[in-house]
Write a protein that holds these residues in place. Structure first.
Motif, short mmCIF file in Angstrom:
data_model
loop_
_atom_site.label_atom_id
_atom_site.label_comp_id
_atom_site.label_asym_id
_atom_site.label_seq_id
_atom_site.Cartn_x
_atom_site.Cartn_y
_atom_site.Cartn_z
N SER A 53 47.55 88.03 46.52
CA SER A 53 46.42 88.22 47.43
C SER A 53 45.85 89.62 47.33
CB SER A 53 46.86 87.95 48.87
OG SER A 53 47.79 88.93 49.28
N MET A 54 44.70 89.81 47.97
CA MET A 54 44.10 91.12 48.07
C MET A 54 44.93 92.02 48.99
SD MET A 54 40.08 90.01 48.43
CE MET A 54 39.56 91.69 48.74
N LEU B 293 43.55 84.95 47.11
CA LEU B 293 42.79 84.89 45.86
C LEU B 293 43.26 83.69 45.06
CD1 LEU B 293 42.89 88.64 44.70
CD2 LEU B 293 40.97 87.43 45.78
N ALA C 34 37.48 84.60 45.39
CA ALA C 34 37.84 85.04 46.73
C ALA C 34 36.82 84.49 47.71
CB ALA C 34 37.87 86.57 46.81
N PRO D 32 41.68 91.47 41.55
CA PRO D 32 41.81 91.77 42.96
C PRO D 32 41.29 93.14 43.34
CG PRO D 32 43.81 90.76 42.10
CD PRO D 32 42.92 91.05 40.93
N LEU E 12 37.48 92.91 43.55
CA LEU E 12 37.05 92.15 44.70
C LEU E 12 37.30 92.91 45.99
CD1 LEU E 12 38.31 88.62 43.62
CD2 LEU E 12 35.94 89.31 43.93
N ALA E 13 38.41 93.63 46.05
CA ALA E 13 38.70 94.42 47.24
C ALA E 13 37.68 95.54 47.40
CB ALA E 13 40.12 95.01 47.15
#
Length: 274
Positions: free
Chosen positions: A206-207, A220, A239, A265, A268-269
């Motif tokens: 995950s993020m 994610l 995401a 990730p 995206l974060a």
């Protein structure tokens, strides 16, 4: 000369020029692929003859259109993984109309049941049956109901009743009524399908949590589009951001890197923080 009927009605010659009456064109051997210019796309939509060298009538945008009234498959990459369920929920159109969600017994044993009260923006009509045959019947009847926002069916494995003919019936009913249809397939689910798009979905780390680096953040998914009509295949990190202002920004994609996707990730974060 008439083209392959599986790619839509085509007519052309050996120079790589075709008249397009369907949604996808098939170029002559050796033609390079590229995104068509806006003028070329207008010519395609009007059915005029265009040269296809260095052009392509295929979308490069990975995200599934929420309101597209076609049949789409979503396969689980590994057993007991809720990623495929989350991905389909993220792809559903937001509407006051309900979503018909049908599942067989083995799918519920592996994937669990949805808790409708926890879903924001989605109204569920949940139908639980025992046999995949009943799932297909309920899906076909639901796909003919214009009062539904979408139809989702869960089938475990590859039962004999879920053959190409059954999926073709679902695809035709969806396109005729304008109701999007998703088929979630868990277990060993390889086989023929008339779905316009076929996705394979799995979980990835995950993020980062925005307030606690030791806690898991937003989920994610690794989304692999391995078969599609009118869309280029590929693998992405996906995401879901339900708080995004624009509907098109709720499901975000980043290409999966060759080095294992560790950059996905992070990017995206960064985008979520910005």
């Amino acid at each position: 000369m008439t083209g392959d009927s599986s790619f839509g009605p085509l007519a052309g010659d050996f120079s790589g020029r075709f008249v397009l009456d369907g949604p996808l064109v098939r170029p002559a051997a050796g033609d390079a692929f590229a995104r068509p210019a806006s003028g070329d796309m207008a010519a395609l939509e009007q059915g005029r003859i265009v040269a296809l060298k260095h052009k392509r009538a295929v979308q490069d945008v990975p995200g599934p259109a929420a309101g597209q009234a076609v049949l789409k498959d979503a396969l689980s990459a590994q057993p007991f993984d809720a990623a495929v369920t989350g991905f389909v929920l993220a792809c559903l159109p937001r509407s006051k109309a309900p979503v018909l969600w049908v599942s067989d017994r083995k799918s519920r044993q592996e994937n669990g049941r949805l808790y409708g009260a926890a879903l924001k923006g989605v109204t569920l009509l949940r139908v639980e049956v025992s046999h995949p045959r009943d799932v297909l019947w309920a899906m076909e009847e639901g796909a003919a109901c214009a009062g539904l926002c979408a139809v989702v069916g869960e089938v475990h494995g590859a039962p004999p009743v879920l053959d190409f003919t059954a999926t073709k019936r679902l695809a035709l009913r969806s396109e005729a009524s304008g109701v999007p249809v998703w088929m979630i397939r868990s277990g060993v689910a390889e086989g023929l399908s008339a779905a316009r798009e076929r996705w394979r979905i799995g979980s990835v780390p995950s993020m980062p949590h925005p307030h606690d680096p030791r806690a898991p953040g937003a989920p994610l998914w690794e989304a692999e589009l391995f078969r599609a009509r009118g869309r280029a295949p590929g693998t992405w990190i996906a995401a879901h951001d339900p708080a995004a202002r624009e509907a098109a920004d709720r499901l975000r994609f980043l290409p999966r890197g060759a080095g294992g996707g560790d950059a996905g990730p992070a990017h995206l974060a960064a985008g979520a923080a910005g």
